[in-house]
Design a protein around this motif. Structure first.
Motif, PDB file in Angstrom:
ATOM      1  N   ALA A  29     -21.662 -20.584 -34.438  1.00 53.49           N
ATOM      2  CA  ALA A  29     -21.455 -19.392 -33.616  1.00 53.49           C
ATOM      3  C   ALA A  29     -20.406 -19.625 -32.531  1.00 53.49           C
ATOM      4  N   LYS A  30     -19.991 -20.872 -32.359  1.00 54.27           N
ATOM      5  CA  LYS A  30     -18.959 -21.187 -31.372  1.00 54.27           C
ATOM      6  C   LYS A  30     -17.595 -20.862 -31.951  1.00 54.27           C
ATOM      7  N   ALA A  31     -16.751 -20.302 -31.131  1.00 56.08           N
ATOM      8  CA  ALA A  31     -15.412 -19.902 -31.593  1.00 56.08           C
ATOM      9  C   ALA A  31     -14.643 -21.110 -32.125  1.00 56.08           C
ATOM     10  N   GLY A  32     -14.035 -20.945 -33.283  1.00 59.43           N
ATOM     11  CA  GLY A  32     -13.174 -21.973 -33.846  1.00 59.43           C
ATOM     12  C   GLY A  32     -13.877 -23.033 -34.660  1.00 59.43           C
ATOM     13  N   ASN A  33     -15.196 -22.976 -34.805  1.00 52.38           N
ATOM     14  CA  ASN A  33     -15.897 -24.008 -35.554  1.00 52.38           C
ATOM     15  C   ASN A  33     -16.409 -23.510 -36.897  1.00 52.38           C
ATOM     16  N   SER A  34     -15.953 -22.353 -37.336  1.00 62.39           N
ATOM     17  CA  SER A  34     -16.439 -21.809 -38.598  1.00 62.39           C
ATOM     18  C   SER A  34     -15.411 -20.876 -39.199  1.00 62.39           C
ATOM     19  N   ARG A  35     -15.395 -20.836 -40.517  1.00 63.82           N
ATOM     20  CA  ARG A  35     -14.569 -19.857 -41.219  1.00 63.82           C
ATOM     21  C   ARG A  35     -15.349 -18.571 -41.465  1.00 63.82           C
ATOM     22  N   LEU A  36     -16.634 -18.588 -41.118  1.00 68.25           N
ATOM     23  CA  LEU A  36     -17.469 -17.398 -41.287  1.00 68.25           C
ATOM     24  C   LEU A  36     -17.480 -16.623 -39.979  1.00 68.25           C
ATOM     25  N   PRO A  37     -16.995 -15.377 -39.988  1.00 67.87           N
ATOM     26  CA  PRO A  37     -16.992 -14.590 -38.756  1.00 67.87           C
ATOM     27  C   PRO A  37     -18.419 -14.309 -38.273  1.00 67.87           C
ATOM     28  N   VAL A  38     -18.631 -14.490 -36.992  1.00 64.84           N
ATOM     29  CA  VAL A  38     -19.963 -14.300 -36.411  1.00 64.84           C
ATOM     30  C   VAL A  38     -20.522 -12.905 -36.718  1.00 64.84           C
ATOM     31  N   PRO A  39     -19.738 -11.817 -36.580  1.00 68.87           N
ATOM     32  CA  PRO A  39     -20.305 -10.495 -36.899  1.00 68.87           C
ATOM     33  C   PRO A  39     -20.723 -10.362 -38.368  1.00 68.87           C
ATOM     34  N   VAL A  40     -20.015 -11.014 -39.270  1.00 67.48           N
ATOM     35  CA  VAL A  40     -20.366 -10.950 -40.692  1.00 67.48           C
ATOM     36  C   VAL A  40     -21.690 -11.671 -40.928  1.00 67.48           C
ATOM     37  N   VAL A  41     -21.834 -12.869 -40.340  1.00 68.25           N
ATOM     38  CA  VAL A  41     -23.067 -13.646 -40.515  1.00 68.25           C
ATOM     39  C   VAL A  41     -24.264 -12.878 -39.978  1.00 68.25           C
ATOM     40  N   PHE A  42     -24.155 -12.403 -38.740  1.00 67.85           N
ATOM     41  CA  PHE A  42     -25.304 -11.727 -38.140  1.00 67.85           C
ATOM     42  C   PHE A  42     -25.514 -10.323 -38.705  1.00 67.85           C
ATOM     43  N   GLY A  43     -24.453  -9.670 -39.161  1.00 71.50           N
ATOM     44  CA  GLY A  43     -24.610  -8.381 -39.839  1.00 71.50           C
ATOM     45  C   GLY A  43     -25.347  -8.545 -41.154  1.00 71.50           C
ATOM     46  N   HIS A  44     -24.980  -9.571 -41.910  1.00 75.59           N
ATOM     47  CA  HIS A  44     -25.653  -9.883 -43.173  1.00 75.59           C
ATOM     48  C   HIS A  44     -27.135 -10.158 -42.923  1.00 75.59           C
ATOM     49  N   PHE A  45     -27.402 -10.990 -41.947  1.00 76.57           N
ATOM     50  CA  PHE A  45     -28.785 -11.341 -41.610  1.00 76.57           C
ATOM     51  C   PHE A  45     -29.582 -10.108 -41.170  1.00 76.57           C
ATOM     52  N   ALA A  46     -29.021  -9.324 -40.255  1.00 77.53           N
ATOM     53  CA  ALA A  46     -29.754  -8.170 -39.709  1.00 77.53           C
ATOM     54  C   ALA A  46     -30.042  -7.123 -40.786  1.00 77.53           C
ATOM     55  N   LEU A  47     -29.041  -6.788 -41.580  1.00 80.71           N
ATOM     56  CA  LEU A  47     -29.249  -5.780 -42.626  1.00 80.71           C
ATOM     57  C   LEU A  47     -30.240  -6.258 -43.678  1.00 80.71           C
ATOM     58  N   ALA A  48     -30.178  -7.543 -44.030  1.00 72.11           N
ATOM     59  CA  ALA A  48     -31.121  -8.087 -45.013  1.00 72.11           C
ATOM     60  C   ALA A  48     -32.546  -8.072 -44.461  1.00 72.11           C
ATOM     61  N   ALA A  49     -32.701  -8.429 -43.190  1.00 70.53           N
ATOM     62  CA  ALA A  49     -34.033  -8.444 -42.577  1.00 70.53           C
ATOM     63  C   ALA A  49     -34.601  -7.028 -42.468  1.00 70.53           C
ATOM     64  N   ILE A  50     -33.770  -6.077 -42.066  1.00 66.45           N
ATOM     65  CA  ILE A  50     -34.222  -4.680 -41.988  1.00 66.45           C
ATOM     66  C   ILE A  50     -34.601  -4.182 -43.374  1.00 66.45           C
ATOM     67  N   GLY A  51     -33.770  -4.508 -44.367  1.00 63.49           N
ATOM     68  CA  GLY A  51     -34.062  -4.101 -45.737  1.00 63.49           C
ATOM     69  C   GLY A  51     -35.370  -4.680 -46.236  1.00 63.49           C
ATOM     70  N   LEU A  52     -35.651  -5.919 -45.892  1.00 68.53           N
ATOM     71  CA  LEU A  52     -36.904  -6.548 -46.308  1.00 68.53           C
ATOM     72  C   LEU A  52     -38.101  -5.838 -45.682  1.00 68.53           C
ATOM     73  N   VAL A  53     -37.982  -5.479 -44.415  1.00 68.71           N
ATOM     74  CA  VAL A  53     -39.073  -4.732 -43.757  1.00 68.71           C
ATOM     75  C   VAL A  53     -39.271  -3.384 -44.441  1.00 68.71           C
ATOM     76  N   VAL A  54     -38.172  -2.703 -44.748  1.00 68.25           N
ATOM     77  CA  VAL A  54     -38.263  -1.416 -45.451  1.00 68.25           C
ATOM     78  C   VAL A  54     -38.921  -1.612 -46.812  1.00 68.25           C
ATOM     79  N   TRP A  55     -38.567  -2.715 -47.502  1.00 67.56           N
ATOM     80  CA  TRP A  55     -39.150  -2.962 -48.827  1.00 67.56           C
ATOM     81  C   TRP A  55     -40.650  -3.221 -48.730  1.00 67.56           C
ATOM     82  N   VAL A  56     -41.070  -3.965 -47.724  1.00 63.07           N
ATOM     83  CA  VAL A  56     -42.503  -4.218 -47.539  1.00 63.07           C
ATOM     84  C   VAL A  56     -43.234  -2.892 -47.313  1.00 63.07           C
ATOM     85  N   ILE A  57     -42.651  -2.032 -46.509  1.00 63.22           N
ATOM     86  CA  ILE A  57     -43.270  -0.721 -46.265  1.00 63.22           C
ATOM     87  C   ILE A  57     -43.304   0.086 -47.558  1.00 63.22           C
TER      88      ILE A  57
END
Length: 144
Positions: A29-57
């Motif tokens: 998450a520190k600038a310059g230490n990853s080729r993965l953009p922080v918004p992409v990583v956390f967007g992927h995580f957040a949408l997947a987690a929300i989707g999982l909650v929706v699926w459980v419901i």
């Protein structure tokens, strides 16, 4: 089929949590230490987690709209996942090259360099299976 999708989604999430933890612990998450953009990583995580909650419901209530909502959330999750995979592959290929010491002014190895190939492959495989199972369930194929 909805329970099978839930199981594959949870397995996929476990692999994702492992990689996220590795990425964060290695300074991703520190600038310059990853080729993965922080918004992409956390967007992927957040949408997947929300989707999982929706699926459980959905599994509890059996409301078709929730199945389609979960599938709709999986579409951008998959796209973000492909973006991260495309950015991870060159890092993985360069893994065998000797990392230059930090004292030479070279940047340290990207945090995602430490992802085990088996975890990346398993996460991707289970993700694809999850998307297919969720779609088939939303379409009413293989219903209970």
């Amino acid at each position: 089929m909805d329970i099978a999708a839930l199981i594959t989604w949870v397995i996929t999430a476990l692999g994702g949590f492992y990689m996220l933890g590795t990425w964060l612990s290695r300074g991703g998450a520190k600038a310059g230490n990853s080729r993965l953009p922080v918004p992409v990583v956390f967007g992927h995580f957040a949408l997947a987690a929300i989707g999982l909650v929706v699926w459980v419901i959905y599994v509890i209530t059996d409301k078709d709209a929730l199945a389609w909502t979960a599938f709709g959330l999986l579409v951008p999750v998959a796209l973000l996942g492909f973006v991260m995979l495309a950015r991870w592959i060159p890092v993985h290929r360069a893994r065998s090259a000797a990392a230059a010491p930090a004292a030479t002014g070279q940047p340290s190895a990207p945090a995602e360099r430490y992802f085990p190939v088996a975890v990346v492959a398993g996460h991707g495989l289970f993700a694809v299976v999850t998307v297919v199972l969720v779609l088939l369930t939303a379409l009413g194929i293989g219903g209970s």
